[in-house]
Design a protein around this motif. Structure first.
Motif, PDB file in Angstrom:
ATOM      1  N   HIS A 372       0.800  -1.246   0.014  1.00  0.00           N
ATOM      2  CA  HIS A 372       0.036   0.044   0.074  1.00  0.00           C
ATOM      3  C   HIS A 372       0.911   1.357  -0.017  1.00  0.00           C
ATOM      4  N   VAL A 373       1.722   1.233   0.750  1.00  0.00           N
ATOM      5  CA  VAL A 373       2.762   2.413   1.013  1.00  0.00           C
ATOM      6  C   VAL A 373       3.454   2.612  -0.319  1.00  0.00           C
ATOM      7  N   SER A 374       4.131   1.756  -0.724  1.00  0.00           N
ATOM      8  CA  SER A 374       4.930   1.770  -1.955  1.00  0.00           C
ATOM      9  C   SER A 374       4.116   2.604  -3.171  1.00  0.00           C
ATOM     10  N   PHE A 375       2.798   1.922  -3.362  1.00  0.00           N
ATOM     11  CA  PHE A 375       1.952   2.275  -4.474  1.00  0.00           C
ATOM     12  C   PHE A 375       1.689   3.747  -4.300  1.00  0.00           C
ATOM     13  N   ALA A 376       1.492   4.117  -3.077  1.00  0.00           N
ATOM     14  CA  ALA A 376       0.905   5.433  -2.604  1.00  0.00           C
ATOM     15  C   ALA A 376       2.213   6.423  -3.379  1.00  0.00           C
ATOM     16  N   GLY A 377       3.357   6.145  -2.702  1.00  0.00           N
ATOM     17  CA  GLY A 377       4.567   6.857  -3.334  1.00  0.00           C
ATOM     18  C   GLY A 377       4.589   7.173  -4.774  1.00  0.00           C
ATOM     19  N   LEU A 378       4.521   6.085  -5.444  1.00  0.00           N
ATOM     20  CA  LEU A 378       4.530   5.937  -6.906  1.00  0.00           C
ATOM     21  C   LEU A 378       3.347   6.900  -7.433  1.00  0.00           C
ATOM     22  N   MET A 379       2.172   6.702  -6.999  1.00  0.00           N
ATOM     23  CA  MET A 379       1.130   7.608  -7.434  1.00  0.00           C
ATOM     24  C   MET A 379       1.365   9.220  -7.195  1.00  0.00           C
ATOM     25  N   PHE A 380       2.129   9.513  -6.099  1.00  0.00           N
ATOM     26  CA  PHE A 380       2.551  10.792  -5.940  1.00  0.00           C
ATOM     27  C   PHE A 380       3.523  11.312  -6.809  1.00  0.00           C
ATOM     28  N   LEU A 381       4.354  10.505  -7.387  1.00  0.00           N
ATOM     29  CA  LEU A 381       5.454  10.773  -8.401  1.00  0.00           C
ATOM     30  C   LEU A 381       4.890  10.871  -9.742  1.00  0.00           C
ATOM     31  N   ILE A 500     -14.577  11.479  -8.157  1.00  0.00           N
ATOM     32  CA  ILE A 500     -13.394  12.493  -7.773  1.00  0.00           C
ATOM     33  C   ILE A 500     -12.755  12.822  -9.227  1.00  0.00           C
ATOM     34  N   SER A 501     -12.834  11.645 -10.030  1.00  0.00           N
ATOM     35  CA  SER A 501     -12.293  11.897 -11.556  1.00  0.00           C
ATOM     36  C   SER A 501     -13.114  13.056 -12.291  1.00  0.00           C
ATOM     37  N   PHE A 502     -14.398  12.835 -12.169  1.00  0.00           N
ATOM     38  CA  PHE A 502     -15.269  13.609 -12.818  1.00  0.00           C
ATOM     39  C   PHE A 502     -14.979  15.228 -12.378  1.00  0.00           C
ATOM     40  N   ILE A 503     -14.917  15.324 -11.028  1.00  0.00           N
ATOM     41  CA  ILE A 503     -14.761  16.666 -10.562  1.00  0.00           C
ATOM     42  C   ILE A 503     -13.243  17.250 -11.019  1.00  0.00           C
ATOM     43  N   VAL A 504     -12.325  16.556 -10.969  1.00  0.00           N
ATOM     44  CA  VAL A 504     -10.903  16.841 -11.374  1.00  0.00           C
ATOM     45  C   VAL A 504     -10.999  17.227 -12.887  1.00  0.00           C
ATOM     46  N   PHE A 505     -11.412  16.392 -13.764  1.00  0.00           N
ATOM     47  CA  PHE A 505     -11.426  16.599 -15.120  1.00  0.00           C
ATOM     48  C   PHE A 505     -12.212  17.802 -15.522  1.00  0.00           C
ATOM     49  N   ILE A 533      -5.106  13.536 -14.861  1.00  0.00           N
ATOM     50  CA  ILE A 533      -4.886  12.312 -14.419  1.00  0.00           C
ATOM     51  C   ILE A 533      -3.709  11.861 -13.378  1.00  0.00           C
ATOM     52  N   ALA A 534      -2.771  12.530 -13.683  1.00  0.00           N
ATOM     53  CA  ALA A 534      -1.887  12.636 -12.405  1.00  0.00           C
ATOM     54  C   ALA A 534      -2.502  13.108 -11.188  1.00  0.00           C
ATOM     55  N   VAL A 535      -3.267  14.039 -11.142  1.00  0.00           N
ATOM     56  CA  VAL A 535      -3.876  14.441  -9.826  1.00  0.00           C
ATOM     57  C   VAL A 535      -4.647  13.447  -9.299  1.00  0.00           C
ATOM     58  N   CYS A 536      -5.673  12.810 -10.177  1.00  0.00           N
ATOM     59  CA  CYS A 536      -6.408  11.978  -9.760  1.00  0.00           C
ATOM     60  C   CYS A 536      -5.666  10.682  -9.113  1.00  0.00           C
ATOM     61  N   MET A 537      -4.389  10.283  -9.716  1.00  0.00           N
ATOM     62  CA  MET A 537      -3.573   9.285  -9.179  1.00  0.00           C
ATOM     63  C   MET A 537      -3.138   9.518  -7.784  1.00  0.00           C
ATOM     64  N   GLY A 538      -2.461  11.033  -7.655  1.00  0.00           N
ATOM     65  CA  GLY A 538      -2.038  11.370  -6.504  1.00  0.00           C
ATOM     66  C   GLY A 538      -3.146  11.454  -5.193  1.00  0.00           C
ATOM     67  N   ILE A 539      -4.420  11.611  -5.503  1.00  0.00           N
ATOM     68  CA  ILE A 539      -5.626  11.661  -4.688  1.00  0.00           C
ATOM     69  C   ILE A 539      -5.698  10.127  -4.266  1.00  0.00           C
ATOM     70  N   GLY A 540      -5.555   9.300  -5.231  1.00  0.00           N
ATOM     71  CA  GLY A 540      -5.905   7.806  -4.889  1.00  0.00           C
ATOM     72  C   GLY A 540      -4.588   7.311  -4.068  1.00  0.00           C
ATOM     73  N   GLY A 541      -3.471   8.036  -4.094  1.00  0.00           N
ATOM     74  CA  GLY A 541      -2.215   7.672  -3.261  1.00  0.00           C
ATOM     75  C   GLY A 541      -2.623   7.976  -1.845  1.00  0.00           C
ATOM     76  N   VAL A 542      -3.206   8.949  -1.548  1.00  0.00           N
ATOM     77  CA  VAL A 542      -3.692   9.230  -0.235  1.00  0.00           C
ATOM     78  C   VAL A 542      -4.645   8.252   0.279  1.00  0.00           C
ATOM     79  N   CYS A 543      -5.677   7.867  -0.346  1.00  0.00           N
ATOM     80  CA  CYS A 543      -6.537   6.834  -0.083  1.00  0.00           C
ATOM     81  C   CYS A 543      -6.036   5.629   0.292  1.00  0.00           C
ATOM     82  N   THR A 544      -4.727   4.898  -0.549  1.00  0.00           N
ATOM     83  CA  THR A 544      -4.012   3.759  -0.406  1.00  0.00           C
ATOM     84  C   THR A 544      -3.290   4.052   0.940  1.00  0.00           C
ATOM     85  N   LEU A 545      -2.866   5.062   1.355  1.00  0.00           N
ATOM     86  CA  LEU A 545      -2.311   5.309   2.565  1.00  0.00           C
ATOM     87  C   LEU A 545      -3.336   4.822   3.878  1.00  0.00           C
TER      88      LEU A 545
END
Length: 559
Positions: A372-381, A500-505, A533-545
């Motif tokens: 979980h933690v490693s995937f969150a870090g990759l999504m932030f990047l 979330i993706s709908f709002i971001v896009f 899309i990267a913003v959506c992935m970053g938000i997903g990283g927070v949820c993975t934490l």
């Protein structure tokens, strides 16, 4: 009246490895369809003229279909008295529906054009039909996936659940590799126009064929025990929903904990699963001016999709390697003597080192936390990805965490279901660990049967019809319902992620996407700027934490 069963689960094959492959290869076909849909249908819809914000809402059908379809199919299959078993008939019927919908999806333009002349009306109807076929694919493939997972739980004893889930993870990775590799290469250079005049059409044909092949192999090689009659005589739609509702609010403690973890984890994984191909394609068009595509093609969608497919092929390869290697370094259940590797007893340096490693092997849940933690870090990047190489690296490295996502939750829940159907002692997980002593599988038996004391007390793995005399329906009879409810908690977060993706896009990138448009007069793609899309992935990283937090609580017994 007591529930009665006939026969014992049986898997053809000369060795255990072959039997595991035959049992789980159906998931290869399922994941191939999921992978192709998630990777290529998003750019396909964009090429039809759908905006990103509307497309994000289209993907709500996946979680909605999973929430509705899997529990209902689980209840219906649990109650089936078909002589072919409870799961295999659904596998066959669902696969036929998926294959038909995929073929219609590939030829949507032509089908609409046969009835409606070219124009705005035809374009609108094309989008509607494409979305409708995606709905059909999602509903039918969810039914197939539910029965694939339930078949593993029903067939294997508790001591082999972790091992079986590891094999399922490997076969899922194989499905991803095949699907993404097919998308990476130029299929028209191999098949010409025999399977269609575009990359997307040929992908639809191949995915339909391979799904039917993989499901057919499993159905031909696995024999289920047959439910002769049930104690629970209720019937009808109302009763079916009552079973689902009552079971959901009376879940065993450990299964409920895994549901919470999956909820937060899937909020994090949703943007990656749906938009990873589009993400790499946009990095190519917007940021990486040094990248040069190999070859040229009039199939713009196919050319961009092939760039994203390279990243997903590497992602699948990493996932496969992880699913093969991680079981060797993760602690097996104490009762699983069949799959434990012998540790040398000599006093040599190598033997001492191996004993030292064996004592320090982490539990499955501990490794899942780090995943979980490693995937969150990759999504932030992903917010800083400005080259195809770096974007590909981030996508590929996520394969390790994905191997745990397709292994850990189903292994833990499968063990829990089989324990509940045995001696009933698993309603409470001891704080000192996840596992309890249970009967072991006969290593030399071709049929997957339980041996030992639990067989005498009404185990579901007896080779003759039995009466289940407990006061309630056994947990093994409810395995399809449990797995369907587990899937609800994997689907709800996808709806959250879609919203979330709908709002971001809508805020960052409203309008059509010129990168994927076939319109010759379309504006040029923007250079630089924020990648939504990267913003959506970053938000997903927070949820993975958050998922990592709840996994730690589950591991320590504080739920």
């Amino acid at each position: 009246m007591s529930s009665k069963w006939a026969g014992a689960p049986h898997i053809k094959g000369p060795t255990e490895a072959v039997r595991m492959v035959l049992l789980t290869i159906s998931l290869t076909g399922v994941q191939l369809v999921w992978g192709i849909e998630m990777a290529y249908c998003a750019p396909y819809l964009l090429s039809l003229g759908l905006t990103k914000s509307l497309m994000s809402l289209v993907w709500n059908v996946g979680p909605i279909s999973g929430m509705i379809c899997q529990p209902i199919v689980g209840v219906l299959a649990d109650r089936s008295t078909s002589r072919f078993g409870r799961r295999r008939p659904v596998l066959v019927i669902g696969s036929v529906c998926v294959a038909a919908a995929l073929l219609i999806l590939g030829w949507t333009r032509e089908i609409v054009g046969f009835f409606v002349p070219a124009g705005d009306a035809a374009d609108t109807l094309t989008i509607i039909m494409a979305v409708l076929m995606i709905y059909v694919v999602d509903f039918a493939i969810n039914a197939v996936q539910a029965c694939c997972r339930a078949l593993i739980v029903d067939t294997l004893p508790v001591t082999s659940q972790q091992h079986g889930s590891a094999w399922a993870s490997r076969m899922i990775a194989v499905g991803n590799i095949v699907g993404y590799f097919a998308g990476m290469i130029d299929l028209r250079s191999i098949f010409g126009n025999a399977l269609g005049d575009s990359q997307f059409k040929q992908l639809m044909v191949l995915s339909a064929f391979l799904l039917m092949l993989c499901v057919g192999i499993t159905c031909a090689c696995v024999t289920e025990r047959v439910l002769l009659s049930r104690r629970d005589t209720g019937s009808g739609v109302v009763h079916m929903f009552r079973v689902i509702w009552n079971t959901m609010f009376h879940l065993p403690r450990n299964i409920w904990a895994i549901c919470i973890i999956l909820f937060w984890a899937w909020v994090g994984w949703f943007p990656f699963q749906v938009y990873s191909t589009t993400f790499v394609g946009e990095v190519l068009k917007r940021y990486d001016t040094s990248y040069t595509s190999t070859g040229s093609s009039d199939d713009k969608l196919g050319e961009i999709a092939r760039v994203g497919s390279m990243a997903l092929v590497l992602f699948s390869c990493v996932s496969l390697v992880a699913s093969i290697s991680l079981p060797w370094v993760i602690e097996a259940p104490p009762s699983d003597t069949l799959h434990k590797k012998p540790v040398p007893t000599s006093n040599s340096t190598v033997a001492r080192f191996l004993r030292w490693v064996e004592l320090r092997k982490p539990e499955l849940t501990s490794v899942w936390v780090w995943a979980h933690v490693s995937f969150a870090g990759l999504m932030f990047l992903t917010l800083f990805a400005a080259s195809v190489g770096f974007a590909t690296f981030l996508v590929a490295l996520s394969g390790v965490a994905w191997a745990l996502m397709t292994w850990a939750p189903f292994s833990i829940v499968g063990e829990e279901i089989q324990r509940l159907s045995g001696d009933g002692l698993a309603h409470r997980r001891p704080r000192s660990g996840l596992y309890e002593p249970v009967a072991v599988m006969d290593e030399d038996a071709d049929a997957v049967e339980m041996t030992g004391p639990s067989s005498a007390s009404g185990s579901p793995h007896l080779a003759r019809p039995v009466d289940l005399e407990s006061a309630s329906v056994s947990s093994n009879e409810l395995s399809g319902v449990y797995l369907g409810i587990l899937n609800i908690f994997a689907c709800l977060p996808q709806m959250v992620g879609s919203f979330i993706s709908f709002i971001v896009f809508s805020l960052l990138e409203p309008g059509k996407s010129p990168e994927f448009s076939d319109d010759k007069e379309a504006i040029e793609p923007p250079e630089g700027g924020v990648n939504a899309i990267a913003v959506c992935m970053g938000i997903g990283g927070v949820c993975t934490l958050v998922a990592a937090h709840y996994t730690v609580r589950f591991k320590t017994g504080y739920q």
